[in-house]
Design an enzyme around this catalytic site. Structure first.
Site, mmCIF file in Angstrom:
data_model
loop_
_atom_site.group_PDB
_atom_site.id
_atom_site.type_symbol
_atom_site.label_atom_id
_atom_site.label_comp_id
_atom_site.label_asym_id
_atom_site.label_seq_id
_atom_site.Cartn_x
_atom_site.Cartn_y
_atom_site.Cartn_z
ATOM 1 N N ASP A 150 -7.471 -6.589 5.869
ATOM 2 C CA ASP A 150 -6.754 -7.377 4.861
ATOM 3 C C ASP A 150 -5.292 -7.634 5.232
ATOM 4 O O ASP A 150 -4.432 -7.793 4.371
ATOM 5 C CB ASP A 150 -6.838 -6.685 3.493
ATOM 6 C CG ASP A 150 -6.315 -5.256 3.554
ATOM 7 O OD1 ASP A 150 -5.729 -4.866 4.590
ATOM 8 O OD2 ASP A 150 -6.479 -4.519 2.566
ATOM 9 N N CYS A 210 -2.681 0.767 8.962
ATOM 10 C CA CYS A 210 -2.073 1.523 7.873
ATOM 11 C C CYS A 210 -1.737 2.914 8.413
ATOM 12 O O CYS A 210 -2.633 3.732 8.627
ATOM 13 C CB CYS A 210 -3.084 1.584 6.733
ATOM 14 S SG CYS A 210 -2.459 2.424 5.283
ATOM 15 N N HIS A 265 -5.462 4.413 9.548
ATOM 16 C CA HIS A 265 -6.702 3.622 9.557
ATOM 17 C C HIS A 265 -6.375 2.149 9.722
ATOM 18 O O HIS A 265 -5.239 1.732 9.511
ATOM 19 C CB HIS A 265 -7.482 3.841 8.255
ATOM 20 C CG HIS A 265 -8.037 5.222 8.120
ATOM 21 N ND1 HIS A 265 -7.309 6.246 7.553
ATOM 22 C CD2 HIS A 265 -9.230 5.755 8.506
ATOM 23 C CE1 HIS A 265 -8.039 7.357 7.583
ATOM 24 N NE2 HIS A 265 -9.211 7.094 8.159
ATOM 25 N N CYS A 290 0.790 -1.230 0.000
ATOM 26 C CA CYS A 290 0.000 0.000 0.000
ATOM 27 C C CYS A 290 0.826 1.285 0.000
ATOM 28 O O CYS A 290 0.326 2.352 -0.327
ATOM 29 C CB CYS A 290 -0.971 -0.005 1.172
ATOM 30 S SG CYS A 290 -0.143 0.077 2.765
ATOM 31 N N ARG A 346 -4.699 -4.808 9.248
ATOM 32 C CA ARG A 346 -3.620 -3.963 8.688
ATOM 33 C C ARG A 346 -3.760 -2.561 9.264
ATOM 34 O O ARG A 346 -4.678 -1.824 8.905
ATOM 35 C CB ARG A 346 -3.704 -3.919 7.157
ATOM 36 C CG ARG A 346 -2.727 -2.903 6.537
ATOM 37 C CD ARG A 346 -2.611 -3.060 5.029
ATOM 38 N NE ARG A 346 -3.898 -2.916 4.339
ATOM 39 C CZ ARG A 346 -4.321 -1.805 3.720
ATOM 40 N NH1 ARG A 346 -3.555 -0.731 3.700
ATOM 41 N NH2 ARG A 346 -5.490 -1.773 3.125
ATOM 42 N N HIS A 402 -4.341 11.537 15.302
ATOM 43 C CA HIS A 402 -4.647 10.654 14.167
ATOM 44 C C HIS A 402 -3.361 9.971 13.716
ATOM 45 O O HIS A 402 -2.341 10.629 13.482
ATOM 46 C CB HIS A 402 -5.231 11.493 13.020
ATOM 47 C CG HIS A 402 -5.409 10.719 11.745
ATOM 48 N ND1 HIS A 402 -6.515 9.944 11.502
ATOM 49 C CD2 HIS A 402 -4.609 10.593 10.660
ATOM 50 C CE1 HIS A 402 -6.405 9.374 10.309
ATOM 51 N NE2 HIS A 402 -5.251 9.763 9.778
#
Ligand code: FE
Length: 169
Positions: free
Chosen positions: A147, A157, A143, A103, A155, A140
């Site tokens: 998967d 991310c 996310h 990703c 995951r 923050h």
């Protein structure tokens, strides 16, 4: 003439490296909330964070911006160590939980502790996602998706700019 150009480049390099190191140092020095051992929850306003964090870090940590894929400093890093929240120092991930994801962002399948992070539904940009926030400072981080690899198939991310890494000695 060639010598002159060579030495000019050396001096300019030294200048820019000194500037960026000084900038990093001053960002760390003026953050009174940064601790890798204090587990107390932080309640700090965005107004205050705005004065403490660099603009790039503030935009991701406090305004939930996302850095461009394949641009962060940790997305392809594979070194043993620990990843901390760059805003407050909270330990988040062990490098053993990091996996090579396609990703373009640093990806992990589990956090160090259950309460290292917290979760919040995120319906922005017409998508249904789950936002991951730092468990100590509410910044923050990124996310979470379903998967990832075994054993959790999650995951996490993350954005590199809100992570601090310390290599295992
Ligand atoms: Fe934090």
């Amino acid at each position: 003439m060639h010598k002159f150009v060579f030495y000019t480049i050396i001096v300019l390099n030294w200048f820019f490296i000194s500037c960026s190191t000084a900038q990093q140092k001053s960002t760390m020095q003026k953050n009174p909330y940064y601790s890798r051992t204090d587990e107390r929850k932080l309640k700090v306003s965005n107004e205050e964070w705005r004065h403490i964090l660099s603009k790039e870090m503030y935009d991701v940590a406090r305004l939930a911006h996302t850095e461009y894929a394949f641009t962060g400093k940790y997305w392809k890093q594979d070194i043993k160590g620990t990843y901390y929240c760059a805003v407050c120092g909270n330990p988040l991930f062990n490098a053993t939980a990091k996996f090579a994801s396609a990703c373009g962002w640093p990806s992990f399948f589990e956090t160090i502790k259950e309460h290292s992070v917290q979760y919040k539904p995120d319906h922005s940009y017409g998508m249904d996602r789950i936002e991951v926030l730092c468990g100590r400072c509410d910044s923050h981080l990124g996310h979470i998706f379903d998967d990832g690899p075994a054993p959790t198939h999650k995951r996490f991310c993350m954005n590199s700019i809100v992570l601090d890494f310390e290599a295992e000695k």
